[in-house]
Design a protein around this motif. Structure first.
Motif, PDB file in Angstrom:
ATOM      1  N   ASP A  84       0.837  -1.026   0.046  1.00 15.80           N
ATOM      2  CA  ASP A  84       0.109  -0.270   0.001  1.00 15.80           C
ATOM      3  C   ASP A  84       1.067   1.221  -0.114  1.00 15.80           C
ATOM      4  N   SER A  85       1.987   1.258   0.845  1.00 13.30           N
ATOM      5  CA  SER A  85       2.755   2.286   0.681  1.00 13.30           C
ATOM      6  C   SER A  85       3.470   2.411  -0.711  1.00 13.30           C
ATOM      7  N   LYS A  87       2.510   1.723  -3.338  1.00 10.15           N
ATOM      8  CA  LYS A  87       1.406   2.175  -4.496  1.00 10.15           C
ATOM      9  C   LYS A  87       1.160   3.586  -4.297  1.00 10.15           C
ATOM     10  N   ASP A  88       1.274   4.044  -2.989  1.00  9.38           N
ATOM     11  CA  ASP A  88       0.969   5.636  -2.532  1.00  9.38           C
ATOM     12  C   ASP A  88       2.202   6.301  -3.397  1.00  9.38           C
ATOM     13  N   LEU A  89       3.459   5.858  -3.049  1.00  6.98           N
ATOM     14  CA  LEU A  89       4.642   6.529  -3.710  1.00  6.98           C
ATOM     15  C   LEU A  89       4.594   6.400  -5.329  1.00  6.98           C
ATOM     16  N   GLN A  91       1.833   6.297  -7.238  1.00  5.16           N
ATOM     17  CA  GLN A  91       1.051   7.456  -7.449  1.00  5.16           C
ATOM     18  C   GLN A  91       1.463   8.818  -7.587  1.00  5.16           C
ATOM     19  N   VAL A  92       2.405   9.260  -6.489  1.00 12.02           N
ATOM     20  CA  VAL A  92       2.931  10.438  -6.791  1.00 12.02           C
ATOM     21  C   VAL A  92       3.914  10.443  -7.876  1.00 12.02           C
ATOM     22  N   GLN A 221       2.513  -0.385 -11.817  1.00 11.32           N
ATOM     23  CA  GLN A 221       1.345  -0.437 -11.190  1.00 11.32           C
ATOM     24  C   GLN A 221       0.619  -1.771 -11.357  1.00 11.32           C
TER      25      GLN A 221
END
Length: 256
Positions: A84-85, A87-89, A91-92, A221
Motif C-alpha cells: 500500500d505504501s 502504491k502511494d509512492l 501514484q506520486v 502499477q
C-alpha cells in the motif's frame, strides 16, 4: 497517420471485445482464479516439477499447521501494508510524470504544426493503450493455462476443448498486440525525429524521460496491483481454513 491510428484502435477493439464472447460455463475454474493467482500457481507447479518444492503432504500435527498458517497470514498482512505504501509512492511518481508530460505537450503545441501535434498525441495515447492491452492478455493467458493444468480427469471434453480454444485465441491476440507494439515503436522513432528538429537538448530529454517512465510506471502499477490481489486472496484462503476461534484471534492481532 489518422488511418494508422484508426487501424490500431480497431485492432485493439477487436482484441478486447473478444473477451465478451466466452462460451465457457459459468462454473468453469477459469472464472474462479485471478490472473495474478494463476501466475503464482503456474510457478509453483514448475518448482514442484523441478524438485524445488515437495508435493508431499505436511505430516505436522494440526496445531502446528494452524500456527504456521497464522504466522503466514500476519506476514502477508505486513507485506500488503508495505505494498500500500509503495502504491502511494507510485501514484506520486505517476502524477509527477504526467505533469512533465503536460509540459512536453505545451512545448509540442508551441513549435509543431497541427499535423505533427496530432501525431504526437496519437502516439502518446496509443502507448497507454498497448501496454495495458499486453499486460491484460498476459494475465488472461496465465489464468487459462492454469485452469487447463488443474482440470480434473473427469472434466467434460467440451469444457476442456473450450479452454484449449480460448488459449489459442488469447495466444493469437497476444501476437497481434505485439505487432501493434512494434508499430508504436516505429511511430515513436518518427515522433522523436520530428521533435529533435524543434526541441533543445533539455526539452528532448524531458520528452524521452516522460515516454520511458510512462510505460515503466504502468507496468509497475500492474505488478503492484497483482501482488496486492494475490496477497488478499492468499490471506483470505488461509483465514477461511482456520477454526473460528483462531480467525477471531488473528483479526484482533491485525487490528492492533
Amino acid at each position: 497517420m489518422r488511418y494508422r491510428r484508426r487501424k490500431a484502435q480497431q485492432s485493439y477493439v477487436q482484441i478486447t471485445d473478444s473477451k465478451n464472447n466466452d462460451t465457457l460455463p459459468a462454473s468453469s475454474n477459469y472464472y474462479k482464479t485471478s490472473a495474478s493467482k494463476a501466475k503464482i500457481l503456474n510457478l509453483i507447479k514448475e518448482k514442484i516439477a523441478d524438485g524445488e518444492i515437495s508435493s508431499e503432504e505436511d505430516q505436522d500435527n494440526v496445531e502446528d499447521i494452524n500456527s504456521k498458517k497464522m504466522e503466514l497470514v500476519l506476514s502477508i498482512k505486513t507485506k500488503l501494508d508495505e505494498l500500500d505504501s509503495m502504491k502511494d509512492l507510485l501514484q506520486v511518481e505517476m502524477r509527477e510524470n504526467e505533469s512533465l508530460g503536460r509540459q512536453v505537450l505545451k512545448s509540442v503545441q508551441d513549435v509543431c504544426t497541427d499535423r505533427e501535434e496530432e501525431k504526437y498525441n496519437s502516439f502518446v495515447h496509443d502507448v497507454d493503450m498497448i501496454i495495458n492491452l499486453l499486460l491484460s492478455l498476459s494475465g488472461r493467458m496465465a489464468r487459462v493455462e492454469n485452469t487447463i493444468q488443474m482440470l480434473h480427469p473427469d472434466t467434460e471434453d467440451q469444457e476442456r476443448e473450450q479452454l484449449v480454444e480460448k488459449r489459442r485465441k488469447l495466444s493469437d491476440q497476444h501476437e497481434e498486440a505485439k505487432q501493434l507494439k512494434a508499430n508504436i515503436d516505429r511511430r515513436q522513432k518518427t515522433v522523436s525525429e520530428i521533435l529533435a528538429g524543434y526541441f533543445n537538448q533539455e526539452q528532448f530529454a524531458d520528452y524521452e524521460h516522460y515516454i520511458k517512465m510512462k510505460s515503466a510506471l504502468i507496468m509497475e502499477q500492474r505488478e503492484l496491483d497483482d501482488k496486492a490481489k494475490l496477497g488478499d486472496e492468499q490471506m483470505h484462503d488461509l483465514m477461511e481454513s482456520l477454526p473460528d476461534d483462531l480467525q477471531q484471534k488473528l483479526q484482533s492481532l491485525m487490528n492492533e
